[in-house]
Design a protein around this motif. Structure first.
Motif, PDB file in Angstrom:
ATOM      1  N   SER A   9       0.837  -1.211   0.000  1.00  0.00           N
ATOM      2  CA  SER A   9       0.000   0.000   0.000  1.00  0.00           C
ATOM      3  C   SER A   9       0.866   1.253   0.000  1.00  0.00           C
ATOM      4  N   SER A  12       2.209   1.756  -3.470  1.00  0.00           N
ATOM      5  CA  SER A  12       1.171   2.326  -4.343  1.00  0.00           C
ATOM      6  C   SER A  12       1.033   3.821  -4.115  1.00  0.00           C
ATOM      7  N   THR A  13       1.052   4.230  -2.863  1.00  0.00           N
ATOM      8  CA  THR A  13       0.933   5.650  -2.527  1.00  0.00           C
ATOM      9  C   THR A  13       2.118   6.438  -3.075  1.00  0.00           C
ATOM     10  N   VAL A  15       4.013   5.623  -5.637  1.00  0.00           N
ATOM     11  CA  VAL A  15       3.904   5.664  -7.102  1.00  0.00           C
ATOM     12  C   VAL A  15       2.963   6.789  -7.522  1.00  0.00           C
ATOM     13  N   LEU A  16       1.818   6.879  -6.866  1.00  0.00           N
ATOM     14  CA  LEU A  16       0.849   7.916  -7.219  1.00  0.00           C
ATOM     15  C   LEU A  16       1.411   9.311  -6.977  1.00  0.00           C
ATOM     16  N   ARG A  19       3.905   9.996  -9.738  1.00  0.00           N
ATOM     17  CA  ARG A  19       3.158  10.191 -10.989  1.00  0.00           C
ATOM     18  C   ARG A  19       2.539  11.582 -11.034  1.00  0.00           C
ATOM     19  N   ILE A  76       6.787  -5.054 -11.043  1.00  0.00           N
ATOM     20  CA  ILE A  76       6.757  -3.723 -10.426  1.00  0.00           C
ATOM     21  C   ILE A  76       8.175  -3.160 -10.326  1.00  0.00           C
ATOM     22  N   ASP A 128       2.219   4.352 -14.536  1.00  0.00           N
ATOM     23  CA  ASP A 128       0.778   4.093 -14.524  1.00  0.00           C
ATOM     24  C   ASP A 128       0.459   2.600 -14.456  1.00  0.00           C
ATOM     25  N   PRO A 131       0.101   0.678 -10.211  1.00  0.00           N
ATOM     26  CA  PRO A 131      -1.106   0.487  -9.387  1.00  0.00           C
ATOM     27  C   PRO A 131      -1.943  -0.723  -9.826  1.00  0.00           C
ATOM     28  N   CYS A 134      -0.274  -3.761  -8.397  1.00  0.00           N
ATOM     29  CA  CYS A 134      -0.542  -3.843  -6.955  1.00  0.00           C
ATOM     30  C   CYS A 134      -1.972  -4.322  -6.706  1.00  0.00           C
ATOM     31  N   HIS A 135      -2.902  -3.799  -7.476  1.00  0.00           N
ATOM     32  CA  HIS A 135      -4.295  -4.213  -7.327  1.00  0.00           C
ATOM     33  C   HIS A 135      -4.442  -5.706  -7.649  1.00  0.00           C
ATOM     34  N   HIS A 138      -3.347  -7.696  -4.647  1.00  0.00           N
ATOM     35  CA  HIS A 138      -4.381  -7.694  -3.601  1.00  0.00           C
ATOM     36  C   HIS A 138      -5.555  -8.587  -3.999  1.00  0.00           C
TER      37      HIS A 138
END
Length: 153
Positions: A9, A12-13, A15-16, A19, A76, A128, A131, A134-135, A138
């Motif tokens: 998580s 992911s944060t 990366v965003l 980005r 990743i 891009d 995520p 990562c999804h 999960h």
């Protein structure tokens, strides 16, 4: 199995955030900003590899689901490395362009190859993809193991 949801998580944060920084850069970027982004992309790759290393020794046998998880983590790490490489190319191209402009006696300088902006956009496009990976990790963990394989009746 070690818990990797929190590090994933966090990744992911991060990366965003990177980005968003790349998308907001426009033409207002200097060598220091691009170098910072390169470091952040390398940190993302290091984080993914850290999760992969944490999971690898815990396995006495490897299942198809384990291999899929490790494959996604490796993807990743690779995507983050590729984004870092694109950003490094953008930095080199930007510095080269500045050097050519400074050395030109007068008039416009012809620059070949992708522009720094194009290389930064390419890095953003690569990021891009993370995520979604990562999804997928999960999502793969939420499916009960009995549903992964087709069970003949």
């Amino acid at each position: 199995m070690p818990d990797f949801d929190t590090p994933l998580s966090r990744l992911s944060t991060e990366v965003l955030a990177l980005r968003r920084a790349l998308g907001a850069s426009g033409k207002n970027r200097d060598a220091r900003a691009v170098a910072t982004w390169i470091t952040e992309a390398q940190d993302l790759s290091r984080s993914a590899l850290g999760i992969l290393l944490d999971l690898t020794p815990a396995r006495s046998h490897t299942t198809a689901e384990d291999l899929l998880l490790l494959d996604r983590l490796a993807q990743i790490a690779k995507v983050a490395q590729d984004a870092g490489a694109e950003l490094a190319s953008a930095l080199a191209r930007s510095v080269e362009n500045e050097r050519r402009c400074a050395a030109a006696p007068s008039g416009p300088v012809v620059v070949l190859g992708p522009s720094p902006q194009q290389l930064i956009a390419s890095a953003a496009d690569l990021l891009d993809r993370i995520p979604a990976l990562c999804h997928a990790i999960h999502r793969g963990r939420l499916v009960p193991p009995t549903l992964h394989a087709h069970q003949p009746r």
